[in-house]
Motif scaffolding. Structure first.
Motif, PDB file in Angstrom:
ATOM      1  N   LEU A   1       0.784  -1.340  -0.038  1.00 40.11           N
ATOM      2  CA  LEU A   1      -0.027  -0.012  -0.136  1.00 40.11           C
ATOM      3  C   LEU A   1       0.776   1.320  -0.025  1.00 40.11           C
ATOM      4  O   LEU A   1       0.399   2.271  -0.661  1.00 40.11           O
ATOM      5  CB  LEU A   1      -0.967   0.021   1.346  1.00 40.11           C
ATOM      6  N   ARG A   2       1.931   1.163   0.584  1.00 37.07           N
ATOM      7  CA  ARG A   2       2.912   2.453   0.754  1.00 37.07           C
ATOM      8  C   ARG A   2       3.895   2.710  -0.600  1.00 37.07           C
ATOM      9  O   ARG A   2       4.426   3.701  -0.722  1.00 37.07           O
ATOM     10  CB  ARG A   2       3.719   2.540   1.860  1.00 37.07           C
ATOM     11  N   SER A   3       3.674   1.533  -1.429  1.00 37.93           N
ATOM     12  CA  SER A   3       4.437   1.800  -2.572  1.00 37.93           C
ATOM     13  C   SER A   3       3.827   2.715  -3.722  1.00 37.93           C
ATOM     14  O   SER A   3       4.304   2.837  -4.741  1.00 37.93           O
ATOM     15  CB  SER A   3       4.671   0.489  -3.209  1.00 37.93           C
ATOM     16  N   SER A   4       2.443   3.142  -3.433  1.00 37.78           N
ATOM     17  CA  SER A   4       1.878   3.985  -4.503  1.00 37.78           C
ATOM     18  C   SER A   4       2.340   5.176  -4.511  1.00 37.78           C
ATOM     19  O   SER A   4       2.897   5.625  -3.638  1.00 37.78           O
ATOM     20  CB  SER A   4       0.330   3.963  -4.442  1.00 37.78           C
ATOM     21  N   GLY A   5       2.364   6.109  -5.777  1.00 42.68           N
ATOM     22  CA  GLY A   5       2.555   7.652  -5.453  1.00 42.68           C
ATOM     23  C   GLY A   5       1.783   8.294  -4.653  1.00 42.68           C
ATOM     24  O   GLY A   5       2.356   9.250  -4.221  1.00 42.68           O
TER      25      GLY A   5
ATOM     26  N   ASN B   1       4.338  14.559   3.050  1.00 44.05           N
ATOM     27  CA  ASN B   1       3.355  15.449   3.907  1.00 44.05           C
ATOM     28  C   ASN B   1       3.559  15.336   5.339  1.00 44.05           C
ATOM     29  O   ASN B   1       3.091  16.075   5.949  1.00 44.05           O
ATOM     30  CB  ASN B   1       2.102  15.694   3.199  1.00 44.05           C
ATOM     31  N   SER B   2       3.511  14.231   5.564  1.00 41.96           N
ATOM     32  CA  SER B   2       3.500  13.715   6.932  1.00 41.96           C
ATOM     33  C   SER B   2       4.776  13.081   7.321  1.00 41.96           C
ATOM     34  O   SER B   2       5.898  13.628   7.789  1.00 41.96           O
ATOM     35  CB  SER B   2       2.239  13.050   7.300  1.00 41.96           C
ATOM     36  N   SER B   3       4.646  11.534   7.390  1.00 37.90           N
ATOM     37  CA  SER B   3       5.762  10.602   7.615  1.00 37.90           C
ATOM     38  C   SER B   3       5.378   9.065   7.281  1.00 37.90           C
ATOM     39  O   SER B   3       4.201   9.154   7.139  1.00 37.90           O
ATOM     40  CB  SER B   3       6.035  10.456   9.141  1.00 37.90           C
ATOM     41  N   GLU B   4       6.269   8.264   6.736  1.00 37.22           N
ATOM     42  CA  GLU B   4       5.863   7.126   6.445  1.00 37.22           C
ATOM     43  C   GLU B   4       5.445   6.365   7.537  1.00 37.22           C
ATOM     44  O   GLU B   4       4.516   5.600   7.439  1.00 37.22           O
ATOM     45  CB  GLU B   4       7.276   6.461   6.256  1.00 37.22           C
ATOM     46  N   GLU B   5       5.829   6.759   8.818  1.00 35.27           N
ATOM     47  CA  GLU B   5       5.015   6.074   9.974  1.00 35.27           C
ATOM     48  C   GLU B   5       3.388   6.464  10.117  1.00 35.27           C
ATOM     49  O   GLU B   5       2.896   5.583  10.337  1.00 35.27           O
ATOM     50  CB  GLU B   5       5.745   6.675  11.227  1.00 35.27           C
ATOM     51  N   SER B   6       3.262   7.561   9.750  1.00 37.40           N
ATOM     52  CA  SER B   6       1.727   8.166   9.852  1.00 37.40           C
ATOM     53  C   SER B   6       1.174   7.282   8.735  1.00 37.40           C
ATOM     54  O   SER B   6      -0.106   6.736   8.807  1.00 37.40           O
ATOM     55  CB  SER B   6       1.595   9.660   9.423  1.00 37.40           C
ATOM     56  N   VAL B   7       1.528   7.007   7.450  1.00 36.87           N
ATOM     57  CA  VAL B   7       0.887   6.356   6.506  1.00 36.87           C
ATOM     58  C   VAL B   7       0.670   4.791   6.895  1.00 36.87           C
ATOM     59  O   VAL B   7      -0.329   4.457   6.726  1.00 36.87           O
ATOM     60  CB  VAL B   7       1.797   6.424   5.231  1.00 36.87           C
ATOM     61  N   ASN B   8       1.806   4.443   7.488  1.00 36.11           N
ATOM     62  CA  ASN B   8       1.649   2.982   7.671  1.00 36.11           C
ATOM     63  C   ASN B   8       0.421   2.835   8.976  1.00 36.11           C
ATOM     64  O   ASN B   8      -0.223   1.650   8.935  1.00 36.11           O
ATOM     65  CB  ASN B   8       2.985   2.375   8.353  1.00 36.11           C
ATOM     66  N   ALA B   9       0.448   3.665   9.951  1.00 40.76           N
ATOM     67  CA  ALA B   9      -0.424   3.712  10.820  1.00 40.76           C
ATOM     68  C   ALA B   9      -1.794   3.975  10.321  1.00 40.76           C
ATOM     69  O   ALA B   9      -2.710   3.098  10.723  1.00 40.76           O
ATOM     70  CB  ALA B   9      -0.196   4.821  11.860  1.00 40.76           C
TER      71      ALA B   9
END
Length: 266
Positions: free
Chosen positions: A217-221, A229-237
């Motif tokens: 899921l995090r591999s999309s543009g 705009n936030s952080s990768e940790e926020s995206v994962n959460a």
């Protein structure tokens, strides 16, 4: 036309979609495999077909087309994704470029596809006009976008990133803007294409574990933009929370997704 003066976006999109290129190729790109197969069956793609995929990513659709004997070309903004595409289809021509300025001659291809790509152009209408230009007269053009979001489980994963995204420009279309049949037909007609039919393809997303799901899921543009705009940790959460309703007894996930395709004639 004034709308042709809008800035092009290949340099931006190339960095975003190439941020996790290998994860995209190995996990997320294949979640739409059913759509590629349905599109090629509908178009009758085969050994005599000259085929172009615009926004070809890591080349999975191009690989399937090549396996069916088609003469294949592809264009994408991401050198990292194209490097994988070249590994997969060594006989194809893959080029880095702008969707609004395709580096191919007029009247070249029997079939041109934009699998969830044209809406990411700086100017989608100009990009679609370019697909018409490089298609032979009477050739087929296919546009794939999201299906209707109402009731679609994957829409919850899209919505999960909304709070992490930068504020969109005024009047910017959302991810489901072309999901409406009338809007999709109008988009094709504005580029001078003759709509033939619209069809939907169910293509569920399947992940064997939470770790694999988060990588995919995090591999999309879109996810890369949210992370910047936030952080990768926020995206994962955000993704982890949105995934929870779809967890299976074996700790994997199946999320229902549907994609809408418009087949048109140049």
């Amino acid at each position: 036309m004034a709308d042709e003066l809008k800035p092009r976006t290949a340099s931006i999109n190339g960095n975003l979609w190439g941020a996790h290129a290998r994860d995209w190729a190995e996990i997320q790109e294949g979640q739409c495999r059913a759509v590629y197969l349905a599109a090629f069956d509908r178009a009758g793609l085969g050994p005599t077909t000259t085929y172009l995929d615009v926004g070809c990513g890591a080349g999975m659709a191009a690989q399937i087309a090549a396996e069916r004997g088609a003469k294949v070309a592809g264009l994408d903004a991401s050198p990292s994704l194209l490097a994988i595409a070249r590994e997969r289809v060594r006989t194809a021509e893959f080029l880095v470029g702008e969707l609004e300025n395709l580096p191919f001659p007029d009247n070249t291809f029997d079939f041109v596809t934009g699998f969830n790509s044209l809406q990411y152009a700086g100017n989608p209408t100009i990009a679609l006009k370019e697909t018409k230009r490089v298609a032979k007269p009477g050739a087929l053009v296919l546009i794939m976008t999201w299906g209707e979001p109402a009731g679609m489980q994957a829409a919850a994963l899209v919505a999960a990133l909304r709070p992490l995204m930068p504020a969109p420009p005024a009047g910017a279309p959302g991810p489901f803007a072309l999901s409406d049949e009338s809007a999709l037909r109008a988009f094709a007609a504005a580029a001078g294409l003759e709509p033939i039919e619209i069809f939907d393809v169910a293509s569920p997303w399947k992940y064997e574990s939470l770790e694999v799901a988060l990588r995919g899921l995090r591999s999309s543009g879109v996810a890369a933009r949210a992370a910047a705009n936030s952080s990768e940790e926020s995206v994962n959460a955000a993704h982890e929370a949105a995934l929870q309703p779809f967890r299976n007894a074996d700790q994997g996930f199946v999320i229902q997704a549907s994609f809408r395709c418009l087949l048109a004639r140049a």
